[in-house]
Design a protein around this motif. Structure first.
Motif, PDB file in Angstrom:
ATOM      1  N   ASN A 270     116.552 -30.943 -17.310  1.00 47.71           N
ATOM      2  CA  ASN A 270     115.318 -29.470 -17.415  1.00 47.71           C
ATOM      3  C   ASN A 270     115.117 -28.290 -17.624  1.00 47.71           C
ATOM      4  OD1 ASN A 270     115.279 -31.898 -14.806  1.00 47.71           O
ATOM      5  ND2 ASN A 270     116.498 -30.137 -13.883  1.00 47.71           N
ATOM      6  N   PHE A 271     115.746 -28.615 -18.768  1.00 43.93           N
ATOM      7  CA  PHE A 271     115.610 -26.743 -19.228  1.00 43.93           C
ATOM      8  C   PHE A 271     114.821 -28.146 -20.647  1.00 43.93           C
ATOM      9  CE2 PHE A 271     116.917 -24.325 -22.552  1.00 43.93           C
ATOM     10  CZ  PHE A 271     116.540 -23.119 -22.105  1.00 43.93           C
ATOM     11  N   ALA A 272     115.979 -29.147 -21.424  1.00 35.48           N
ATOM     12  CA  ALA A 272     114.788 -29.918 -22.238  1.00 35.48           C
ATOM     13  C   ALA A 272     113.446 -30.433 -21.499  1.00 35.48           C
ATOM     14  CB  ALA A 272     115.783 -30.752 -22.740  1.00 35.48           C
ATOM     15  N   LYS A 273     113.348 -30.542 -21.266  1.00 37.08           N
ATOM     16  CA  LYS A 273     111.848 -30.671 -20.346  1.00 37.08           C
ATOM     17  C   LYS A 273     110.663 -29.709 -20.229  1.00 37.08           C
ATOM     18  CE  LYS A 273     112.917 -34.981 -17.480  1.00 37.08           C
ATOM     19  NZ  LYS A 273     113.036 -35.322 -16.765  1.00 37.08           N
ATOM     20  N   THR A 274     111.421 -28.130 -20.138  1.00 38.21           N
ATOM     21  CA  THR A 274     110.850 -26.966 -20.681  1.00 38.21           C
ATOM     22  C   THR A 274     110.336 -27.203 -21.974  1.00 38.21           C
ATOM     23  OG1 THR A 274     111.283 -26.787 -18.093  1.00 38.21           O
ATOM     24  CG2 THR A 274     110.114 -24.956 -19.802  1.00 38.21           C
ATOM     25  N   LEU A 275     111.087 -27.348 -22.399  1.00 37.04           N
ATOM     26  CA  LEU A 275     111.210 -26.953 -23.778  1.00 37.04           C
ATOM     27  C   LEU A 275     110.423 -28.083 -24.420  1.00 37.04           C
ATOM     28  CD1 LEU A 275     112.263 -24.622 -25.876  1.00 37.04           C
ATOM     29  CD2 LEU A 275     114.068 -26.136 -26.731  1.00 37.04           C
ATOM     30  N   ILE A 276     109.995 -29.456 -24.001  1.00 32.52           N
ATOM     31  CA  ILE A 276     109.620 -29.973 -24.723  1.00 32.52           C
ATOM     32  C   ILE A 276     107.889 -29.820 -24.547  1.00 32.52           C
ATOM     33  CG2 ILE A 276     108.660 -32.582 -24.690  1.00 32.52           C
ATOM     34  CD1 ILE A 276     111.394 -33.354 -24.483  1.00 32.52           C
ATOM     35  N   HIS A 277     107.648 -29.135 -23.078  1.00 33.40           N
ATOM     36  CA  HIS A 277     106.641 -28.878 -21.967  1.00 33.40           C
ATOM     37  C   HIS A 277     105.699 -28.128 -23.813  1.00 33.40           C
ATOM     38  CE1 HIS A 277     106.266 -31.067 -18.747  1.00 33.40           C
ATOM     39  NE2 HIS A 277     106.583 -31.910 -19.359  1.00 33.40           N
ATOM     40  N   ASP A 278     106.812 -26.178 -23.732  1.00 32.13           N
ATOM     41  CA  ASP A 278     106.279 -25.751 -24.904  1.00 32.13           C
ATOM     42  C   ASP A 278     106.352 -25.987 -26.276  1.00 32.13           C
ATOM     43  OD1 ASP A 278     106.493 -24.347 -22.037  1.00 32.13           O
ATOM     44  OD2 ASP A 278     108.801 -23.016 -22.498  1.00 32.13           O
ATOM     45  N   LEU A 279     107.358 -26.439 -26.814  1.00 33.70           N
ATOM     46  CA  LEU A 279     106.789 -26.755 -27.707  1.00 33.70           C
ATOM     47  C   LEU A 279     104.970 -28.190 -28.208  1.00 33.70           C
ATOM     48  CD1 LEU A 279     110.359 -28.555 -28.829  1.00 33.70           C
ATOM     49  CD2 LEU A 279     108.953 -27.127 -30.301  1.00 33.70           C
ATOM     50  N   ILE A 280     104.916 -28.819 -27.048  1.00 35.13           N
ATOM     51  CA  ILE A 280     103.862 -29.218 -27.049  1.00 35.13           C
ATOM     52  C   ILE A 280     102.142 -28.178 -27.027  1.00 35.13           C
ATOM     53  CG2 ILE A 280     102.230 -31.002 -26.228  1.00 35.13           C
ATOM     54  CD1 ILE A 280     104.522 -33.040 -26.024  1.00 35.13           C
TER      55      ILE A 280
ATOM     56  N   ALA B  85      95.082 -31.982 -41.568  1.00 37.11           N
ATOM     57  CA  ALA B  85      95.482 -30.759 -40.917  1.00 37.11           C
ATOM     58  C   ALA B  85      97.062 -30.603 -40.651  1.00 37.11           C
ATOM     59  CB  ALA B  85      95.163 -30.205 -40.001  1.00 37.11           C
ATOM     60  N   THR B  86      98.270 -29.760 -40.272  1.00 35.15           N
ATOM     61  CA  THR B  86      99.193 -29.598 -39.904  1.00 35.15           C
ATOM     62  C   THR B  86      99.380 -29.016 -39.255  1.00 35.15           C
ATOM     63  OG1 THR B  86      99.465 -28.476 -41.547  1.00 35.15           O
ATOM     64  CG2 THR B  86      99.694 -30.887 -41.941  1.00 35.15           C
ATOM     65  N   SER B  87     100.664 -29.248 -38.213  1.00 34.33           N
ATOM     66  CA  SER B  87     101.376 -27.682 -37.163  1.00 34.33           C
ATOM     67  C   SER B  87     103.082 -27.651 -37.707  1.00 34.33           C
ATOM     68  CB  SER B  87     100.510 -27.670 -35.804  1.00 34.33           C
ATOM     69  OG  SER B  87     101.543 -29.002 -35.611  1.00 34.33           O
ATOM     70  N   ARG B  88     103.884 -26.992 -37.032  1.00 28.75           N
ATOM     71  CA  ARG B  88     104.185 -26.604 -37.424  1.00 28.75           C
ATOM     72  C   ARG B  88     105.162 -26.078 -35.929  1.00 28.75           C
ATOM     73  NH1 ARG B  88     110.006 -25.979 -39.062  1.00 28.75           N
ATOM     74  NH2 ARG B  88     111.535 -27.368 -39.500  1.00 28.75           N
ATOM     75  N   VAL B  89     105.901 -26.176 -35.447  1.00 32.42           N
ATOM     76  CA  VAL B  89     106.985 -25.087 -34.171  1.00 32.42           C
ATOM     77  C   VAL B  89     107.834 -25.053 -34.128  1.00 32.42           C
ATOM     78  CG1 VAL B  89     106.529 -24.697 -32.060  1.00 32.42           C
ATOM     79  CG2 VAL B  89     104.310 -25.297 -33.336  1.00 32.42           C
ATOM     80  N   GLN B  90     108.428 -24.081 -34.287  1.00 35.05           N
ATOM     81  CA  GLN B  90     110.009 -24.008 -33.978  1.00 35.05           C
ATOM     82  C   GLN B  90     110.480 -22.893 -32.624  1.00 35.05           C
ATOM     83  OE1 GLN B  90     112.349 -23.486 -37.242  1.00 35.05           O
ATOM     84  NE2 GLN B  90     113.794 -23.668 -36.307  1.00 35.05           N
ATOM     85  N   ILE B  91     111.157 -23.587 -31.928  1.00 34.56           N
ATOM     86  CA  ILE B  91     111.835 -22.516 -30.909  1.00 34.56           C
ATOM     87  C   ILE B  91     112.614 -22.417 -29.930  1.00 34.56           C
ATOM     88  CG2 ILE B  91     111.314 -22.100 -27.972  1.00 34.56           C
ATOM     89  CD1 ILE B  91     108.200 -23.448 -29.061  1.00 34.56           C
ATOM     90  N   ALA B  92     113.557 -21.393 -30.033  1.00 38.80           N
ATOM     91  CA  ALA B  92     115.002 -21.777 -29.483  1.00 38.80           C
ATOM     92  C   ALA B  92     115.736 -21.516 -28.763  1.00 38.80           C
ATOM     93  CB  ALA B  92     115.751 -21.260 -31.147  1.00 38.80           C
TER      94      ALA B  92
END
Length: 189
Positions: free
Chosen positions: A158-168, A137-144
């Motif tokens: 801090n923005f990067a950490k928030t984006l990491i959480h959202d990606l996960i 099974a796979t998943s691929r997510v992209q957020i900008a």
């Protein structure tokens, strides 16, 4: 006149964003996520991420943080419930970079011109005793997301950490859906 007001509002927003330090987001709480139990003896977690040679050190550090956090997520979310086969959970792609954003409005555009973009791809495979992959099974997510280029280093981190959480979190939903579709016979109750 309306265009000047919109431009002024955009400039004010960018100025306020640049001045704010941004708060560090709280760490991800894996206890709130329901574990995904697979009928396997054990689950090996690893990474196959290859970073481009032209990636600067900040982009590489943030991408490595994303890959490490994704591996922690896989270790905490996936559980081996016993079986004859083995599980292999892999971070296939993890990148988090700042970049100029393409705009269509020309030089006087009021659109933000900088963004932070992240990609996270995960794979969960069932392998037999010889290491031969049986199913996966796979998943691929992209957020900008738009980012002020005048933000402080702390605010960008801090923005990067928030984006990491959202990606996960987005990967978690997509991966669970893929496991339900592709590994339904390997799920333990």
């Amino acid at each position: 006149m309306a265009r000047q007001k919109a431009r002024g509002a955009t400039l004010l927003f960018l100025l306020l964003t640049a001045c704010s330090s941004g708060e560090e987001p709280p760490p991800l709480n894996y206890a709130q996520m329901r574990p995904i139990r697979l009928a396997v003896q054990s689950i090996e977690v690893g990474s196959n991420v290859r970073y481009p040679a032209n990636l600067n050190f900040i982009g590489r550090r943030r991408s490595e943080d994303l890959a490490n956090e994704a591996q922690n997520f896989l270790r905490n979310r996936l559980q081996a419930a016993g079986g004859t086969e083995f599980g292999k959970a892999t971070v296939e792609e993890a990148s988090l970079i700042e970049r100029a954003r393409e705009t269509s409005g020309g030089m006087l555009s009021t659109e933000p011109t900088w963004e932070m973009a992240g990609v996270l791809a995960l794979k969960v495979a069932i392998v037999d005793g010889l290491g031969i992959e049986q199913s996966y099974a796979t998943s691929r997510v992209q957020i900008a997301r738009s980012l002020s280029p005048r933000s402080s280093v702390e605010a960008k981190d801090n923005f990067a950490k928030t984006l990491i959480h959202d990606l996960i979190e987005a990967s978690s939903r997509e991966l669970e859906q893929s496991i339900n579709q592709n590994l339904a016979d390997k799920k333990a109750l």
